[in-house]
Design an enzyme around this catalytic site. Structure first.
Site, PDB file in Angstrom:
ATOM      1  N   HIS A 307       0.855  -1.183   0.000  1.00 48.06           N
ATOM      2  CA  HIS A 307       0.000   0.000   0.000  1.00 48.06           C
ATOM      3  C   HIS A 307       0.895   1.238   0.000  1.00 48.06           C
ATOM      4  O   HIS A 307       1.963   1.243   0.590  1.00 48.06           O
ATOM      5  CB  HIS A 307      -0.890   0.019   1.258  1.00 48.06           C
ATOM      6  N   ASP A 364      -8.040  -4.974  -0.304  1.00 47.77           N
ATOM      7  CA  ASP A 364      -8.523  -5.804  -1.423  1.00 47.77           C
ATOM      8  C   ASP A 364      -8.227  -7.280  -1.246  1.00 47.77           C
ATOM      9  O   ASP A 364      -8.713  -8.101  -2.034  1.00 47.77           O
ATOM     10  CB  ASP A 364      -7.892  -5.303  -2.731  1.00 47.77           C
TER      11      ASP A 364
END
Ligand code: SDX
Length: 428
Positions: A307, A364
């Protein structure tokens, strides 16, 4: 702490103010940099070190794994609030009173009808069309059916546009799914709650009553809350910069949907399931895929990992992983994909390559497992992400316009050919 930063260029010192936010984040205000230095600018590909705005909507701390919407922790909101309450909080800045909440819900229901001519647009798409392309087009098409652009200085005008898109978008999402499945386009039922109605519009079969499943309602409500906003991510920055030209709200949201589609962003939830399926079909050999993810010569990345901001566990991933266990358990679903995901996560969290780069599961990584258990096709996962992110995009767009932010127009450093004379074609 000093309240200025000094930059020395060619022996000349320039001072710039430091600004500090309510969570003690500090930025160098370089608003005057180019003028003060007679043309020097900064450059920061991907804006990894550059703030685009001051915002009061969402705070996240990537090192601590903290995420709060308007000061409320994501853990509390996921457990105690429902999606429309969170939407109201993000957009208007405060949790709604019961009266405000009930009115918000009623006003959204009143707008949950889409012009019948939009069905002609839906029907014109091939079944093979990717749902993100369809929903981006339909959202932009809403401008044609609601031409009066919103007057942001009118609270009433702004409120009307907000309830309009929150009412119509779920219908468009359901129609996008049903078109792919060759099912009649369903209008839902305004006696139902917001999330219950979404599930009914998506899954009701034309020849039988739809029975609500509380497990699915609660799971989807929680997933939408967890996706609702995430400060200045790629798609939100897109919504802001498109809106900064004073393009309309629906056009700005359509641009945000297109940005979310990319597999490095919201499209990752679809890519995660495709990756896990590939690993399952390849005999469950997670070590082979870990090696591919670490091989610089292999473009393969471990989707759902890493991320830009979180260098710790994405707090949403923790909540979604727990929800995945609960939903599959409640539904009595044994999904080998979930076991592969857990095995992959365990290996990555013990692997130096991932540990050194602070690559943890993100929002996700597990969401697709729940969507799949709910019967949502893989290529609809990112549309579900957009459904959750809608209130965050609206909140950020509204904040940008109310703060009268300037049009977004970055500078560049030119690295092309210097001046040269034109040569006629027969002399080249
Ligand atoms: C979302 O911004 C947001 O807030 C987004 C989001 C939201 O709510 O809006 O949180 C939603 O988009 C989550 C992210 C979903 N994307 C994926 O899961 C795709 C896989 N992840 C990556 O592609 C990547 O981690 C990004 C795009 C998410 C972040 O990339 P960065 O910050 O630009 O990091 P980078 O590409 O510079 O990588 C740093 C290093 C590199 O290795 P080195 O060059 O240092 O040797 O880490 C490696 C990368 O190769 N790396 C990975 C990896 N992610 C980063 N290696 C293998 N697998 C990965 N997934």
């Amino acid at each position: 702490m000093a309240n200025t930063a000094t930059i020395e260029i060619n022996g000349e010192k320039h001072e710039f103010p430091l600004i500090e936010g309510t969570e003690k984040e500090v930025a160098i205000d370089i608003t005057n940099l180019r003028t003060a230095t007679k043309g020097v600018i900064t450059i920061d590909p991907g804006y990894k070190n550059t703030g685009s705005c001051e915002s009061g909507v969402t705070f996240l701390d990537g090192e601590q794994g903290i995420l709060r919407y308007r000061g409320y922790s994501i853990e509390e909101l996921a457990e105690k609030a429902d999606f429309l309450e969170v939407a109201y909080l993000l957009i208007f800045g405060e949790l709604p009173t019961k009266e405000q909440n009930d009115k918000f819900h009623e006003d959204i229901k009143a707008e949950a009808v889409v012009d019948e001519d939009v069905k002609k647009i839906v029907e014109s798409f091939p079944k093979s069309a990717h749902p993100m392309g369809v929903i981006a087009s339909l959202t932009s098409a809403l401008t044609a059916f609601n031409p009066s652009s919103v007057n942001v200085d009118s609270e009433e005008d702004m409120y009307r546009a907000i309830v309009k898109i929150l009412g119509k978008f779920p219908v468009l999402v359901a129609w996008t799914l049903r078109k792919k499945q060759g099912l009649p386009l369903d209008y839902g039922d305004d006696s139902l709650g917001y999330v219950e109605n979404i599930l009914k519009m998506m899954f009701k079969k034309p020849n039988k009553e739809y029975t609500q499943n509380k497990v699915l309602v609660n799971a989807l409500d929680k997933l939408l809350i967890l996706h609702a906003d995430h400060e200045q991510n790629c798609s939100t920055s897109t919504v802001r910069i498109v809106g900064s030209s004073h393009a309309g709200l629906f056009a700005s949201l359509s641009a945000g949907i297109s940005a979310l589609w990319g597999p490095l962003h919201g499209g990752a939830n679809q890519a995660v399931l495709e990756m896990l399926e590939a690993i399952k079909n390849d005999g469950g050999d997670t070590k082979k895929y870990m090696a591919k993810a670490k091989d610089k010569n292999d473009p393969f990345r471990l989707m759902g990992f890493g991320h830009r901001v979180y260098k710790n566990f994405d707090p949403r991933a923790r909540i979604i992983k727990k929800a995945a266990d609960e939903v599959l358990g409640d539904l009595g679903v044994q999904d080998p994909i979930l076991d592969i995901a857990k095995g992959l996560e365990k290996e990555a969290l013990e692997d130096a390559y991932f540990v050194d780069r602070k690559l943890y599961p993100n929002v996700d990584f597990y969401s697709g497992i729940i969507y799949r258990a709910m019967g949502i096709p893989t290529d609809m996962f990112t549309v579900m992400f957009a459904l959750g992110r809608l209130p965050g995009w609206i909140a950020q767009w509204r904040e940008m316009r109310l703060r009268k932010e300037p049009i977004g127009r970055p500078r560049q450093i030119y690295i092309g050919a210097t001046e040269r004379k034109f040569v006629p074609v027969d002399e080249r």
